[in-house]
Scaffold this motif. Sequence first.
Motif, short mmCIF file in Angstrom:
data_model
loop_
_atom_site.label_atom_id
_atom_site.label_comp_id
_atom_site.label_asym_id
_atom_site.label_seq_id
_atom_site.Cartn_x
_atom_site.Cartn_y
_atom_site.Cartn_z
N LYS A 142 0.84 -1.21 0.00
CA LYS A 142 0.00 0.00 0.00
C LYS A 142 0.87 1.25 0.00
O LYS A 142 0.61 2.21 -0.76
CB LYS A 142 -0.93 -0.01 1.21
N ASN A 143 1.89 1.27 0.83
CA ASN A 143 2.75 2.45 0.91
C ASN A 143 3.49 2.69 -0.41
O ASN A 143 3.55 3.83 -0.89
CB ASN A 143 3.75 2.30 2.06
N PHE A 144 4.03 1.63 -0.97
CA PHE A 144 4.75 1.79 -2.23
C PHE A 144 3.81 2.20 -3.35
O PHE A 144 4.19 3.00 -4.22
CB PHE A 144 5.45 0.47 -2.60
N ALA A 145 2.60 1.69 -3.35
CA ALA A 145 1.63 2.05 -4.39
C ALA A 145 1.26 3.53 -4.28
O ALA A 145 1.19 4.23 -5.30
CB ALA A 145 0.38 1.18 -4.27
N ILE A 146 1.05 4.02 -3.07
CA ILE A 146 0.70 5.43 -2.90
C ILE A 146 1.84 6.34 -3.33
O ILE A 146 1.65 7.32 -4.05
CB ILE A 146 0.30 5.70 -1.43
N VAL A 147 3.05 5.99 -2.89
CA VAL A 147 4.21 6.81 -3.26
C VAL A 147 4.45 6.78 -4.76
O VAL A 147 4.72 7.82 -5.39
CB VAL A 147 5.46 6.33 -2.49
N GLY A 148 4.35 5.61 -5.37
CA GLY A 148 4.56 5.51 -6.82
C GLY A 148 3.53 6.29 -7.61
O GLY A 148 3.88 6.98 -8.58
N ALA A 149 2.26 6.19 -7.21
CA ALA A 149 1.22 6.93 -7.92
C ALA A 149 1.40 8.43 -7.76
O ALA A 149 1.27 9.19 -8.73
CB ALA A 149 -0.16 6.50 -7.42
N MET A 150 1.70 8.89 -6.54
CA MET A 150 1.90 10.32 -6.31
C MET A 150 3.10 10.84 -7.10
O MET A 150 3.03 11.90 -7.74
CB MET A 150 2.11 10.59 -4.82
N PHE A 151 4.19 10.12 -7.06
CA PHE A 151 5.41 10.56 -7.76
C PHE A 151 5.18 10.62 -9.27
O PHE A 151 5.55 11.60 -9.93
CB PHE A 151 6.56 9.63 -7.43
N SER A 152 4.58 9.58 -9.83
CA SER A 152 4.37 9.53 -11.27
C SER A 152 3.39 10.61 -11.73
O SER A 152 3.60 11.26 -12.76
CB SER A 152 3.86 8.15 -11.67
N CYS A 153 2.33 10.81 -10.96
CA CYS A 153 1.33 11.82 -11.33
C CYS A 153 1.92 13.22 -11.28
O CYS A 153 1.75 14.02 -12.22
CB CYS A 153 0.12 11.70 -10.41
N THR A 154 2.61 13.55 -10.20
CA THR A 154 3.20 14.89 -10.08
C THR A 154 4.29 15.11 -11.13
O THR A 154 4.39 16.20 -11.69
CB THR A 154 3.78 15.10 -8.68
N GLU A 155 5.08 14.09 -11.41
CA GLU A 155 6.12 14.25 -12.43
C GLU A 155 5.51 14.48 -13.80
O GLU A 155 6.00 15.32 -14.58
CB GLU A 155 7.02 13.01 -12.46
N CYS A 156 4.44 13.78 -14.11
CA CYS A 156 3.78 13.95 -15.41
C CYS A 156 3.16 15.35 -15.52
O CYS A 156 3.26 16.01 -16.56
CB CYS A 156 2.71 12.87 -15.60
N ILE A 157 2.54 15.81 -14.44
CA ILE A 157 1.93 17.14 -14.46
C ILE A 157 3.00 18.22 -14.60
O ILE A 157 2.86 19.18 -15.38
CB ILE A 157 1.09 17.36 -13.19
N ILE A 158 4.10 18.09 -13.87
CA ILE A 158 5.18 19.07 -13.95
C ILE A 158 5.82 19.05 -15.34
O ILE A 158 6.13 20.10 -15.91
CB ILE A 158 6.23 18.79 -12.86
N GLU A 159 6.01 17.86 -15.89
CA GLU A 159 6.58 17.77 -17.23
C GLU A 159 5.67 18.39 -18.28
O GLU A 159 6.14 19.09 -19.20
CB GLU A 159 6.84 16.30 -17.58
N SER A 160 4.36 18.18 -18.15
CA SER A 160 3.42 18.79 -19.09
C SER A 160 3.40 20.31 -18.93
O SER A 160 3.27 21.04 -19.92
CB SER A 160 2.01 18.23 -18.85
N HIS A 161 3.53 20.79 -17.70
CA HIS A 161 3.50 22.24 -17.46
C HIS A 161 4.78 22.90 -17.97
O HIS A 161 4.74 23.98 -18.57
CB HIS A 161 3.32 22.51 -15.97
N ARG A 162 5.94 22.27 -17.73
CA ARG A 162 7.22 22.85 -18.15
C ARG A 162 7.49 22.65 -19.63
O ARG A 162 8.21 23.43 -20.25
CB ARG A 162 8.37 22.25 -17.35
N GLY A 163 6.94 21.58 -20.21
CA GLY A 163 7.21 21.30 -21.61
C GLY A 163 8.60 20.75 -21.86
O GLY A 163 9.09 20.80 -22.98
N LYS A 164 9.24 20.25 -20.82
CA LYS A 164 10.58 19.68 -20.94
C LYS A 164 10.65 18.35 -20.22
O LYS A 164 9.92 18.14 -19.24
CB LYS A 164 11.63 20.62 -20.34
N SER A 165 11.54 17.47 -20.69
CA SER A 165 11.74 16.18 -20.05
C SER A 165 13.21 16.10 -19.62
O SER A 165 14.08 15.70 -20.40
CB SER A 165 11.40 15.04 -21.01
N ASP A 166 13.48 16.53 -18.39
CA ASP A 166 14.83 16.50 -17.88
C ASP A 166 14.81 16.09 -16.42
O ASP A 166 13.77 15.72 -15.86
CB ASP A 166 15.51 17.87 -18.06
#
Length: 201
Positions: A134-158
């Motif tokens: 459960k803990n790993f699933a929550i952390v993985g989902a939060m990390f992936s979602c925030t990274e995708c949103i930040i990448e879409s907002h910045r328009g860069k993949s770095d």
Amino acid sequence: MAASSGSANAPDSDLKGMESVDSGMADSTIQYSMVLEHLIGDKRTVKNLNPGVMGGLPVPAKSDEQKMIERGMESCAFKSVLACVGGFVLGGAFGVFTAGIDTNVGFDPKDPLRTPTAREVLKDMGQRGMSYAKNFAIVGAMFSCTECIIESHRGKSDWKNAVYSGCVTGGVIGFRAGLKAGVLGCGGFAAFSAAIEYYLR
């Protein structure tokens, strides 16, 4: 007189010859710069890398269903679900592994001298595996979602996307224990994400 006029015309002819040479060099310079513009400048033509044009096997055009599936797989929701499932499986395996090497699994703290049964050991291993999953699933989902949103907002993949996402994830998780824990969680997750990105890239 004729000799003097001939000698007077000689410098004029030399000047005209030098001017023609200079104009020829200027023309060659202009042509060379035009060639450079077409080769490496903004005017260069974009090559068609289609295998059918280059002599390879032709690739059929993608259908609307294939494009829709690709858009769905590149969406933040799909990436979050995939990271959640992967974190759940990885966390469960890690929890069962740590429970397997723990000598206190299955022991009753009220009666530490009693030998635990296999059922009690398996029950404790399952509970620990589920907790880690459960803990790993929550952390993985939060990390992936925030990274995708930040990448879409910045328009860069770095690497900065992972660092920002790690800070947000660690801060949110640690903030439940207080502001200081949130700041430490943000810094710790950001540093860990930066190290992983540096190692992978």
